[in-house]
Write an enzyme that holds these catalytic residues in place. Structure first.
Site, short mmCIF file in Angstrom:
data_model
loop_
_atom_site.label_atom_id
_atom_site.label_comp_id
_atom_site.label_asym_id
_atom_site.label_seq_id
_atom_site.Cartn_x
_atom_site.Cartn_y
_atom_site.Cartn_z
N GLU A 1 -4.26 -6.37 15.21
CA GLU A 1 -3.73 -5.07 14.76
C GLU A 1 -4.83 -4.01 14.86
O GLU A 1 -4.55 -2.84 15.07
CB GLU A 1 -3.19 -5.17 13.33
CG GLU A 1 -2.21 -4.06 12.97
CD GLU A 1 -1.44 -4.31 11.68
OE1 GLU A 1 -0.35 -4.87 11.72
OE2 GLU A 1 -1.95 -3.93 10.61
N GLY B 1 -4.76 -1.78 5.17
CA GLY B 1 -3.98 -2.93 4.68
C GLY B 1 -4.61 -4.26 5.04
O GLY B 1 -4.76 -5.14 4.19
N ARG B 2 -5.03 -4.42 6.29
CA ARG B 2 -5.56 -5.73 6.72
C ARG B 2 -6.98 -6.00 6.24
O ARG B 2 -7.54 -7.05 6.53
CB ARG B 2 -5.44 -5.86 8.24
CG ARG B 2 -6.03 -4.73 9.04
CD ARG B 2 -5.60 -4.79 10.51
NE ARG B 2 -6.06 -3.62 11.26
CZ ARG B 2 -5.40 -2.49 11.35
NH1 ARG B 2 -4.25 -2.33 10.72
NH2 ARG B 2 -5.87 -1.48 12.06
N LYS C 1 0.84 -1.19 0.00
CA LYS C 1 0.00 0.00 0.00
C LYS C 1 0.88 1.25 0.00
O LYS C 1 0.72 2.15 -0.80
CB LYS C 1 -0.91 -0.04 1.23
CG LYS C 1 -1.84 1.15 1.33
CD LYS C 1 -2.76 1.00 2.54
CE LYS C 1 -3.47 2.30 2.82
NZ LYS C 1 -4.32 2.24 4.00
N GLU D 1 10.54 -4.94 4.19
CA GLU D 1 10.53 -6.34 3.80
C GLU D 1 10.18 -6.49 2.31
O GLU D 1 10.85 -7.19 1.55
CB GLU D 1 9.47 -7.12 4.62
CG GLU D 1 9.81 -7.31 6.08
CD GLU D 1 9.29 -6.20 6.98
OE1 GLU D 1 9.08 -5.06 6.48
OE2 GLU D 1 9.11 -6.46 8.17
N HIS E 1 -5.81 -32.95 18.91
CA HIS E 1 -4.67 -33.76 19.35
C HIS E 1 -3.49 -32.89 19.73
O HIS E 1 -2.38 -33.39 19.89
CB HIS E 1 -4.28 -34.74 18.24
CG HIS E 1 -5.41 -35.65 17.87
ND1 HIS E 1 -5.65 -36.84 18.52
CD2 HIS E 1 -6.40 -35.52 16.94
CE1 HIS E 1 -6.72 -37.42 17.99
NE2 HIS E 1 -7.20 -36.63 17.04
N LYS F 1 9.60 -0.93 13.67
CA LYS F 1 10.17 -0.61 12.34
C LYS F 1 11.29 0.41 12.48
O LYS F 1 12.36 0.27 11.90
CB LYS F 1 9.08 -0.01 11.44
CG LYS F 1 8.08 -0.99 10.90
CD LYS F 1 7.21 -0.29 9.86
CE LYS F 1 5.97 -1.05 9.52
NZ LYS F 1 5.03 -0.31 8.70
O1 F6P Z 1 2.37 -4.47 9.85
C1 F6P Z 1 2.08 -3.14 9.70
C2 F6P Z 1 1.56 -2.81 8.38
O2 F6P Z 1 1.48 -1.44 8.32
C3 F6P Z 1 0.20 -3.46 8.10
O3 F6P Z 1 -0.86 -2.75 8.58
C4 F6P Z 1 0.21 -3.57 6.62
O4 F6P Z 1 -0.75 -4.48 6.19
C5 F6P Z 1 1.63 -4.02 6.39
O5 F6P Z 1 2.38 -3.28 7.32
C6 F6P Z 1 2.15 -3.84 4.98
O6 F6P Z 1 2.12 -2.51 4.56
P1 F6P Z 1 2.26 -2.11 3.06
O7 F6P Z 1 1.15 -2.71 2.29
O8 F6P Z 1 2.23 -0.62 3.04
O9 F6P Z 1 3.59 -2.64 2.55
#
Ligand code: F6P
Length: 543
Positions: free
Chosen positions: A353, A267-268, A207, A213, A384, A512
């Site tokens: 979150e 995002g979520r 987003k 990452e 189990h 972060k």
């Molecule tokens: O984990 C934090 C977060 O901001 C989430 O809310 C989001 O889904 C994720 O990082 C990834 O963010 P982006 O889509 O901006 O890479």
């Protein structure tokens, strides 16, 4: 949306009193007293049947919980949510994932503009793109059709798409789907190792397009690709999903290959947007559309149904009953479908979150519990693994059991065995096993009275463990859409009642920032500026 401290409401005070006199209520007795209990405490809607009768609630509890919802102005809040009011106040944004599955003819304004035509335009692009890749009309740089798709994203840009793609893999086509999320290099390298650059398509989903990452993994994938292909061919193999066209361009990707998303989609909650492109590719656009249709139906149910018949409202309020009155710390979600094995993990982000907050909407520290801890694994495997603790441990763990009447491969024998366990567990959790029952059982096994006395205490189950049972006809794209939206709205209701902002995530930022700082320390080899524990660990790592 009004900012009401729930603990100051009349309903909360009544619930506190009610709790004192009902804390010890035994569900077994409630069933004995009322033969119509199952009927009264259940909701049937389309292909969903929610039975919440195996909870420590009476008709008074339910009435008071719904009174609390009324008093916290839930009805008004739902309207604010659906009509694009900026309810995500700390970021000054509306929360409109529901617009992504609204009817084409709907009019939903975000900051004065109807967003539905834009949403439909992007959906149309997603359809054309996925149709072309699946049919093989869209080809890689050597003219071969794509065989593999790699989604690069993390958090909401990964968990929703991977969960849906995985859950609906019964409906999949020939494309092999891969998901890279972790910055752990072993994740990306292991995935790339088995791929052919000529036939691999990468979706870089972020987003913000700032997530360390995702950018690291995308860079590694691009370098890997360029080792085999001319660099001008990158655009054929890399597409992006983001709100930031500039950052995507800066990264070196062709703006023509960018699918937009919007600030008003969290995002979520974004799997319904272009973030779900991997879903369209993996199971085809028609199935993606069915997923949206299901979620849209749940949206209507939630928005238009009175609280007494409203599934998300019930799931949310019952969970508040345990969280805030019984002080239950966690909730388990147990899908009786191996296909749904990633559903609890997906819910962990969606729920924790969103509602893992301790500052209320007025900016004050809350003095009551908010977000629950969510965990779970599919049944029967979990039976189990950790069910022992739910049955006989010291903690109260309300659990949602999700099951399907029909299996996808249609093996009746397996399905009957699976579902026999599904029904048996909630019954056993509620009934437990009394001392008399244990004694009888051991006598039947011909144990001596001495042995019976020695073993009895260990074999008693207190029971009275609460569960919700959600019985769904069949796992389809549409029913999965309904299921996800059901939990999304549960999250919303709980955020409203707890008077917190569910749609920001400032808590993720600190980690972060510190990681960036430590990365800089690695480069300068200067680790002085840390506490002695962190400093020693860093020195050991750098040695
Ligand atoms: O984990 C934090 C977060 O901001 C989430 O809310 C989001 O889904 C994720 O990082 C990834 O963010 P982006 O889509 O901006 O890479």
């Amino acid at each position: 949306m009004q900012n009401i401290n729930p603990t100051q409401t009349t309903a909360w005070k009544k619930l506190r009193e009610h709790f004192k006199s009902n804390e010890a209520v035994q569900m077994r007795d409630l069933f004995k007293e009322d033969p119509e209990r199952a009927e009264k405490f259940s909701i049937a809607w389309e292909d969903f049947y929610l039975d919440f009768s195996k909870n420590r609630i009476t008709e008074d509890t339910r009435a008071l919980l719904l009174e609390l919802a009324e008093e916290c102005k839930l009805k008004e809040a739902i309207e604010s949510y659906f009509t694009g009011e900026a309810i995500n106040k700390t970021e000054n944004r509306p929360v409109l994932h529901t617009a992504l599955r609204a009817a084409k003819s709907a009019e939903i304004d975000a900051e004065g503009e109807n967003v539905v035509p834009e949403v439909q335009e992007v959906l149309q692009r997603m359809k054309e793109f996925s149709d072309d890749v699946i049919s093989g009309d869209r080809k890689g740089y050597t003219g071969k059709a794509f065989t593999d798709v790699v989604n690069i994203g993390i958090g909401g840009s990964d968990l929703g798409p991977v969960m849906v793609t995985h859950s609906l893999r019964f409906y999949k086509n020939h494309l092999k789907m891969h998901f890279i999320s972790n910055v752990d290099g072993d994740h990306v390298h292991e995935t790339l190792e088995n791929l052919n650059p000529e036939t691999t398509l990468f979706l870089v989903v972020s987003k913000t397009f700032t997530t360390m990452e995702t950018l690291s993994n995308a860079t590694t994938a691009r370098e890997w690709f360029k080792r085999s292909a001319p660099k001008e061919e990158v655009s054929k193999h890399f597409v992006a999903v983001s709100t930031s066209l500039e950052r995507v361009e800066e990264f070196g990707m062709d703006p023509k290959n960018v699918f937009p998303m919007w600030d008003w989609v969290g995002g979520r909650f974004s799997l319904w947007s272009a973030v779900g492109l991997s879903i369209c590719l993996g199971i085809g656009y028609d199935n993606f559309e069915a997923l949206l249709r299901g979620a849209g139906k749940m949206d209507k149910h939630f928005r238009n149904t009175r609280f007494e018949e409203n599934m998300p409202v019930h799931l949310a309020m019952i969970s508040i009953w345990y969280n805030n009155f019984f002080k239950a710390e966690t909730e388990a979600v147990i899908p009786y479908s191996q296909y749904l094995e990633l559903f609890p993990t997906y819910l962990q982000q969606a729920i924790m979150e969103s509602n893992g907050k301790s500052t209320d909407r007025n900016g004050n520290k809350v003095d009551y519990q908010t977000g629950t801890i969510i965990w779970g694994e599919p049944g029967t495997n979990s039976q189990h693994a950790f069910f022992q603790l739910i049955h006989q441990g010291t903690k109260l763990i309300p659990a949602d059991f999700i099951g399907f009447k029909r299996s996808l491969f249609g093996d009746k024998d397996h399905q009957d065995k699976l579902m026999a366990n599904f029904f048996a567990q909630t019954e056993a959790l509620m009934n437990g096993k009394t001392s008399e029952e244990v004694e009888e059982e051991l006598k039947f096994k011909k144990l001596s009275q001495d042995e019976i006395e020695r073993l009895k205490a260990f074999k008693i189950f207190d029971g009275n463990k609460p569960t919700n049972t959600l019985l769904v006809e069949k796992l389809t794209p549409e029913s999965l859409g309904k299921l996800i939206a059901l939990y999304e709205h549960k999250i919303f209701v709980q955020g409203v009642i707890w008077n917190i902002f569910s749609y920001d995530q400032w808590g993720v930022e600190l980690g972060k920032q510190l990681a960036s700082k430590i990365l800089a320390d690695f480069a300068s080899k200067n680790v002085e500026n840390h506490d002695s524990s962190t400093k020693t660990l860093l020195e050991l790592y750098l040695k």
